[in-house]
Write a protein that holds these residues in place. Sequence first.
Motif, PDB file in Angstrom:
ATOM      1  N   ILE A   7      40.068  37.354  40.622  1.00 61.30           N
ATOM      2  CA  ILE A   7      40.487  35.968  40.838  1.00 61.30           C
ATOM      3  C   ILE A   7      39.563  34.989  40.107  1.00 61.30           C
ATOM      4  O   ILE A   7      40.007  33.987  39.554  1.00 61.30           O
ATOM      5  CB  ILE A   7      40.568  35.637  42.350  1.00 61.30           C
ATOM      6  CG1 ILE A   7      41.134  34.227  42.557  1.00 61.30           C
ATOM      7  CG2 ILE A   7      39.223  35.754  43.038  1.00 61.30           C
ATOM      8  CD1 ILE A   7      41.425  33.899  44.003  1.00 61.30           C
ATOM      9  N   GLU A   8      38.260  35.280  40.071  1.00 59.68           N
ATOM     10  CA  GLU A   8      37.318  34.418  39.359  1.00 59.68           C
ATOM     11  C   GLU A   8      37.577  34.439  37.862  1.00 59.68           C
ATOM     12  O   GLU A   8      37.487  33.402  37.191  1.00 59.68           O
ATOM     13  CB  GLU A   8      35.880  34.863  39.648  1.00 59.68           C
ATOM     14  CG  GLU A   8      35.423  34.571  41.070  1.00 59.68           C
ATOM     15  CD  GLU A   8      34.057  35.179  41.375  1.00 59.68           C
ATOM     16  OE1 GLU A   8      33.264  34.521  42.085  1.00 59.68           O
ATOM     17  OE2 GLU A   8      33.778  36.310  40.915  1.00 59.68           O
ATOM     18  N   VAL A   9      37.930  35.606  37.326  1.00 56.76           N
ATOM     19  CA  VAL A   9      38.255  35.718  35.897  1.00 56.76           C
ATOM     20  C   VAL A   9      39.492  34.890  35.576  1.00 56.76           C
ATOM     21  O   VAL A   9      39.521  34.122  34.605  1.00 56.76           O
ATOM     22  CB  VAL A   9      38.482  37.195  35.495  1.00 56.76           C
ATOM     23  CG1 VAL A   9      39.004  37.283  34.060  1.00 56.76           C
ATOM     24  CG2 VAL A   9      37.196  37.994  35.631  1.00 56.76           C
ATOM     25  N   VAL A  10      40.518  35.020  36.406  1.00 55.25           N
ATOM     26  CA  VAL A  10      41.775  34.300  36.165  1.00 55.25           C
ATOM     27  C   VAL A  10      41.557  32.785  36.247  1.00 55.25           C
ATOM     28  O   VAL A  10      42.060  32.027  35.408  1.00 55.25           O
ATOM     29  CB  VAL A  10      42.872  34.744  37.155  1.00 55.25           C
ATOM     30  CG1 VAL A  10      44.125  33.895  36.983  1.00 55.25           C
ATOM     31  CG2 VAL A  10      43.209  36.211  36.943  1.00 55.25           C
ATOM     32  N   VAL A  11      40.804  32.332  37.248  1.00 53.20           N
ATOM     33  CA  VAL A  11      40.538  30.896  37.388  1.00 53.20           C
ATOM     34  C   VAL A  11      39.752  30.379  36.177  1.00 53.20           C
ATOM     35  O   VAL A  11      40.029  29.282  35.670  1.00 53.20           O
ATOM     36  CB  VAL A  11      39.773  30.595  38.695  1.00 53.20           C
ATOM     37  CG1 VAL A  11      39.335  29.131  38.737  1.00 53.20           C
ATOM     38  CG2 VAL A  11      40.645  30.910  39.910  1.00 53.20           C
ATOM     39  N   ALA A  12      38.793  31.165  35.690  1.00 49.79           N
ATOM     40  CA  ALA A  12      38.029  30.773  34.502  1.00 49.79           C
ATOM     41  C   ALA A  12      38.952  30.604  33.296  1.00 49.79           C
ATOM     42  O   ALA A  12      38.825  29.639  32.527  1.00 49.79           O
ATOM     43  CB  ALA A  12      36.958  31.818  34.199  1.00 49.79           C
TER      44      ALA A  12
END
Length: 312
Positions: free
Chosen positions: A259-264
């Motif tokens: 999820i952190e990768v996608v938000v970035a």
Amino acid sequence: MLSNFFQIFLLVSPVFLLIILGNFLRRIKVPDVSFWEINDKLCYWVLIPALLFHYISQINLSSEMLYSYSIIIYVGFFIAILTVLILGKLLGYPPERWTSILQGAVRQNAFIALAITGSLFGDEGLKIASIFMLIYVPSINIIIVTTMVMNFGQSKKNASNNEFKTVFVELSKNPFILAMIAGLIFSIIQSEKLKVIIDTSGLLGSAALPIMLLTIGAKIKVRDLALTITPIIISNFLKLLALPLIAFFVANYLGLSEIEVVVAVIFAAVPTAVSSHTLARQFGADDQLMTSIITTQVILSFITIPILLAFI
């Protein structure tokens, strides 16, 4: 990948449909044109700060989290800025032109990023996106405004010094920055007695994104589009393709969660801020080129964002 693209396109399409609706409403003058200016101020001074305060006040920040997110943002900034400077020099662009390309390449429309993140991941995504904004908003304002001052104020040293003072004064009055600082203080205090303030900011913040998306659409004027192909291609390539891919690879290298990768990637992939035009005009940069970059990026991002998200 094609099925993923259509699934993601359907998930994020409400965000873009609100932008289209805002543009349509402004064209038919429902409500009155003056409404959009008032609406913009309401979002800028009240609703968006309330949204940022609400989510940041409930975050337990760690030094590792701040370090990782900062690396993603600053690596992207460094590569994009260096590329624009080199290409601007090679192509003989004056500061009026390459600074507009730069704004298009590195500034983000954080409101669209927040809306897409909320659409995909709900409150959890908005909390992560708020941390990105906590790092991004002060950084990009300092970088861009300082670049403008250095390139458009060199002939007047005293005026330039006054501009630097103005930069710091304006940053200290920025409602987003003030809201995020207040949110950080509340997250440290973590008092149950303050829950009413957090709940109130949540109610205000819930109105922020749909209203802001309508306002973004209302501000886009396709009729004023004037194509200057090469600068637009440079800026759009860096913003809509290179920057999100850099964010993806750096985030993966740092071992962030999915999820952190996608938000970035979402944060890197959204079009440049509509306010870039105001800044370009204020400092004497090429505001016509800036308008073209903003308009083409918003249109292209309807397709590029779902493609990138389907790819990752």
